[in-house]
Design a protein around this motif. Sequence first.
Motif, PDB file in Angstrom:
ATOM      1  N   PHE A 110       0.821  -1.192   0.000  1.00  0.00           N
ATOM      2  CA  PHE A 110       0.000   0.000   0.000  1.00  0.00           C
ATOM      3  C   PHE A 110       0.872   1.266   0.000  1.00  0.00           C
ATOM      4  CE2 PHE A 110      -3.384   2.215   2.761  1.00  0.00           C
ATOM      5  CZ  PHE A 110      -4.151   2.511   1.662  1.00  0.00           C
ATOM      6  N   GLY A 111       2.086   1.100   0.575  1.00  0.00           N
ATOM      7  CA  GLY A 111       2.995   2.237   0.723  1.00  0.00           C
ATOM      8  C   GLY A 111       3.316   2.942  -0.589  1.00  0.00           C
ATOM      9  N   GLY A 112       3.227   2.196  -1.703  1.00  0.00           N
ATOM     10  CA  GLY A 112       3.647   2.788  -2.962  1.00  0.00           C
ATOM     11  C   GLY A 112       2.607   3.674  -3.648  1.00  0.00           C
ATOM     12  N   LEU A 113       1.405   3.765  -3.082  1.00  0.00           N
ATOM     13  CA  LEU A 113       0.344   4.494  -3.778  1.00  0.00           C
ATOM     14  C   LEU A 113       0.472   6.010  -3.646  1.00  0.00           C
ATOM     15  CD1 LEU A 113      -2.871   2.413  -2.924  1.00  0.00           C
ATOM     16  CD2 LEU A 113      -1.406   2.266  -4.921  1.00  0.00           C
ATOM     17  N   GLU A 114      -0.113   6.698  -4.613  1.00  0.00           N
ATOM     18  CA  GLU A 114      -0.159   8.171  -4.592  1.00  0.00           C
ATOM     19  C   GLU A 114      -1.287   8.647  -3.681  1.00  0.00           C
ATOM     20  OE1 GLU A 114       1.441  10.446  -6.886  1.00  0.00           O
ATOM     21  OE2 GLU A 114       2.822   8.760  -7.008  1.00  0.00           O
ATOM     22  N   ALA A 115      -1.183   9.922  -3.266  1.00  0.00           N
ATOM     23  CA  ALA A 115      -2.199  10.466  -2.358  1.00  0.00           C
ATOM     24  C   ALA A 115      -3.626  10.281  -2.898  1.00  0.00           C
ATOM     25  CB  ALA A 115      -1.923  11.937  -2.091  1.00  0.00           C
ATOM     26  N   GLY A 116      -3.804  10.607  -4.188  1.00  0.00           N
ATOM     27  CA  GLY A 116      -5.136  10.526  -4.774  1.00  0.00           C
ATOM     28  C   GLY A 116      -5.686   9.103  -4.742  1.00  0.00           C
ATOM     29  N   GLN A 117      -4.786   8.139  -5.037  1.00  0.00           N
ATOM     30  CA  GLN A 117      -5.217   6.737  -5.035  1.00  0.00           C
ATOM     31  C   GLN A 117      -5.612   6.298  -3.628  1.00  0.00           C
ATOM     32  OE1 GLN A 117      -1.423   5.572  -6.790  1.00  0.00           O
ATOM     33  NE2 GLN A 117      -2.571   4.372  -8.310  1.00  0.00           N
ATOM     34  N   ILE A 118      -4.886   6.807  -2.637  1.00  0.00           N
ATOM     35  CA  ILE A 118      -5.190   6.407  -1.253  1.00  0.00           C
ATOM     36  C   ILE A 118      -6.544   6.964  -0.830  1.00  0.00           C
ATOM     37  CG2 ILE A 118      -4.500   6.746   1.153  1.00  0.00           C
ATOM     38  CD1 ILE A 118      -1.611   6.396   0.175  1.00  0.00           C
ATOM     39  N   ARG A 119      -6.803   8.206  -1.225  1.00  0.00           N
ATOM     40  CA  ARG A 119      -8.131   8.774  -0.935  1.00  0.00           C
ATOM     41  C   ARG A 119      -9.221   7.926  -1.565  1.00  0.00           C
ATOM     42  NH1 ARG A 119      -5.720  13.905  -1.215  1.00  0.00           N
ATOM     43  NH2 ARG A 119      -5.629  14.620   0.919  1.00  0.00           N
ATOM     44  N   PHE A 162      -9.973   4.610   0.243  1.00  0.00           N
ATOM     45  CA  PHE A 162     -10.855   4.724   1.404  1.00  0.00           C
ATOM     46  C   PHE A 162     -12.299   4.919   0.949  1.00  0.00           C
ATOM     47  CE2 PHE A 162     -12.899   7.035   4.933  1.00  0.00           C
ATOM     48  CZ  PHE A 162     -12.831   6.012   5.865  1.00  0.00           C
ATOM     49  N   ALA A 163     -12.481   5.797  -0.038  1.00  0.00           N
ATOM     50  CA  ALA A 163     -13.845   6.046  -0.527  1.00  0.00           C
ATOM     51  C   ALA A 163     -14.442   4.752  -1.073  1.00  0.00           C
ATOM     52  CB  ALA A 163     -13.821   7.128  -1.600  1.00  0.00           C
ATOM     53  N   GLU A 164     -13.611   3.964  -1.766  1.00  0.00           N
ATOM     54  CA  GLU A 164     -14.107   2.706  -2.338  1.00  0.00           C
ATOM     55  C   GLU A 164     -14.481   1.711  -1.251  1.00  0.00           C
ATOM     56  OE1 GLU A 164     -11.595   2.919  -6.460  1.00  0.00           O
ATOM     57  OE2 GLU A 164     -11.137   1.311  -5.045  1.00  0.00           O
ATOM     58  N   LEU A 165     -13.621   1.619  -0.243  1.00  0.00           N
ATOM     59  CA  LEU A 165     -13.920   0.693   0.858  1.00  0.00           C
ATOM     60  C   LEU A 165     -15.234   1.108   1.527  1.00  0.00           C
ATOM     61  CD1 LEU A 165     -13.308  -1.449   3.075  1.00  0.00           C
ATOM     62  CD2 LEU A 165     -11.949   0.276   4.250  1.00  0.00           C
ATOM     63  N   VAL A 171      -6.806   7.963   5.917  1.00  0.00           N
ATOM     64  CA  VAL A 171      -6.401   8.612   4.663  1.00  0.00           C
ATOM     65  C   VAL A 171      -5.058   9.328   4.825  1.00  0.00           C
ATOM     66  CG1 VAL A 171      -7.029  10.308   2.913  1.00  0.00           C
ATOM     67  CG2 VAL A 171      -8.809   8.907   3.936  1.00  0.00           C
ATOM     68  N   SER A 172      -5.015  10.309   5.742  1.00  0.00           N
ATOM     69  CA  SER A 172      -3.781  11.107   5.866  1.00  0.00           C
ATOM     70  C   SER A 172      -2.576  10.241   6.227  1.00  0.00           C
ATOM     71  CB  SER A 172      -3.952  12.178   6.938  1.00  0.00           C
ATOM     72  OG  SER A 172      -5.092  12.953   6.671  1.00  0.00           O
ATOM     73  N   LEU A 173      -2.778   9.368   7.214  1.00  0.00           N
ATOM     74  CA  LEU A 173      -1.643   8.575   7.669  1.00  0.00           C
ATOM     75  C   LEU A 173      -1.079   7.674   6.560  1.00  0.00           C
ATOM     76  CD1 LEU A 173      -0.092   8.457  10.303  1.00  0.00           C
ATOM     77  CD2 LEU A 173      -1.490   6.509  10.980  1.00  0.00           C
ATOM     78  N   PRO A 174      -1.943   6.930   5.832  1.00  0.00           N
ATOM     79  CA  PRO A 174      -1.405   6.128   4.733  1.00  0.00           C
ATOM     80  C   PRO A 174      -0.689   6.986   3.681  1.00  0.00           C
ATOM     81  CG  PRO A 174      -3.631   5.418   5.225  1.00  0.00           C
ATOM     82  CD  PRO A 174      -3.371   6.637   6.059  1.00  0.00           C
TER      83      PRO A 174
END
Length: 469
Positions: free
Chosen positions: A133-142, A145-148, A299-302
Amino acid sequence: MRNASAAGPARPGRREHWSSRLAFVLAATGSAVGLGNIWKFPYITGTNGGGWFVLIYLVAVLAVALPIMVAEILLGRAAQRSPVGAFRAYSRPGSPWLGVGWLGVAAGFVILSYYSVVAGWTLHYAWLSLRGFGGLEAGQIRETFAELYADPALNLFWHAVFMALTIGIVAAGVHRGVERATRILMPVLLGMLLVLLVRAAGGEGFGRALDFVFGLRAGQLTPAGVLEALGHSFFTLSLGMGAMLTYGSYLRARDDLVATSVAVAGLDTAVSLMACLVIFPIIFSAGLAPGVGPGLVFVSLPIAFGQMPGGAFWAALFFLLLAVAALTSTISLLEVVVSHLMDEYRMRRRRAALGAGLATLLLGVPSAMSGGSALFGAGFQRLTEPLFGAGQGKNWFDLLDYLASNWMLPLGGLGIALFVAWRVGGEAREQAFKAGSRFARLYWAWVALLRYVVPAGVGAVFLHAIGVL
Ligand code: PFF
């Protein structure tokens, strides 16, 4: 104190007991330390601007929550019963006080149903982190979460996994289940937290985090913040619904109740503060804001972990920590209901755990669907608008959290405080408090806090909830 034998003897020898004081402290701390400490406390500290909020929270723990914790454990230990039976043991037949016990059991059921959904998110995130998960961009991480949040099937899956773990442990019993699990999980949790803290202390952003959490800056404190701190002290210490009462009912020894409660509240508070000192340095050094609300941890932490060398590993460690903390809390939530079914209906433990667990799993379905279903999401928001104002409606999940945290727990806590302070006979109460205690001289201070300070504090929370304060 009225004679407990009115409710019949507590069937000595049948009720399980903790094997030591340490076992009780670990289990009770396990109940207290949970999502409330590592997810909620940091984000409400963030939205309330740190410093003063933390100070007020510490005062609320000492003046309001701690006296209630002593009262709950004392009542459970004296009655050797779960909430309803404990109230029955010290009141007349059919007394309305029993309602406080019932409210507690209902609160346990309600809280567990949505708490387990959020707990499921921590498992999902731990799993995602392990997969890089560490390799994702900020937008993807947001988006993740929205998808989950919007995916009922995924939410249901993890909710079911979490409930299965909880049921398995509770079904095994006080000794072989709760005690054994907390004896292993609590040191693991503290160990993981310390590793993360040492890492944070050596990195950048730590000084800023210390200043944010402990620095008192003018013009920060709001009345809403004060009341939020007070309300949170109930939730974080598992008070007001008989969890501590039920765990207290498995105590046999005449232990020092005050020292035990101070240990539990102290450990819980220490974990909350450490969680802040782990999370904020990471947030600050990534240049993110502390006051984003519930998305801080998911979101922020990831996003911040994603910018860190070895971030995937630290993220996995963090989310496992969160899952462990949540599990030792869900155990206590289910245990309240199971203990009730065993005491009141003479059900066997396994059957009670499975039945109550499955019922909670079902009640959790609308919570798991709140982000992705028209009915339980937007539909409920519309339905509740008349209560909360236009545009302020709550979906099913938020509604349950609101009812439990703002009404059921404070009401239950107030009920327990008033019952022990006014209703239970003075002499026996004094004896129960002083038995084996190094703090016997604090007896009157404790009674005064229960009689006057607790009702004033909880009254303020209610007035705020209905918009008067
Ligand atoms: N104290 C738990 C937390 O802070 O996450 C939540 C909780 C557990 C509340 C058990 C109430 C309870 F009975």
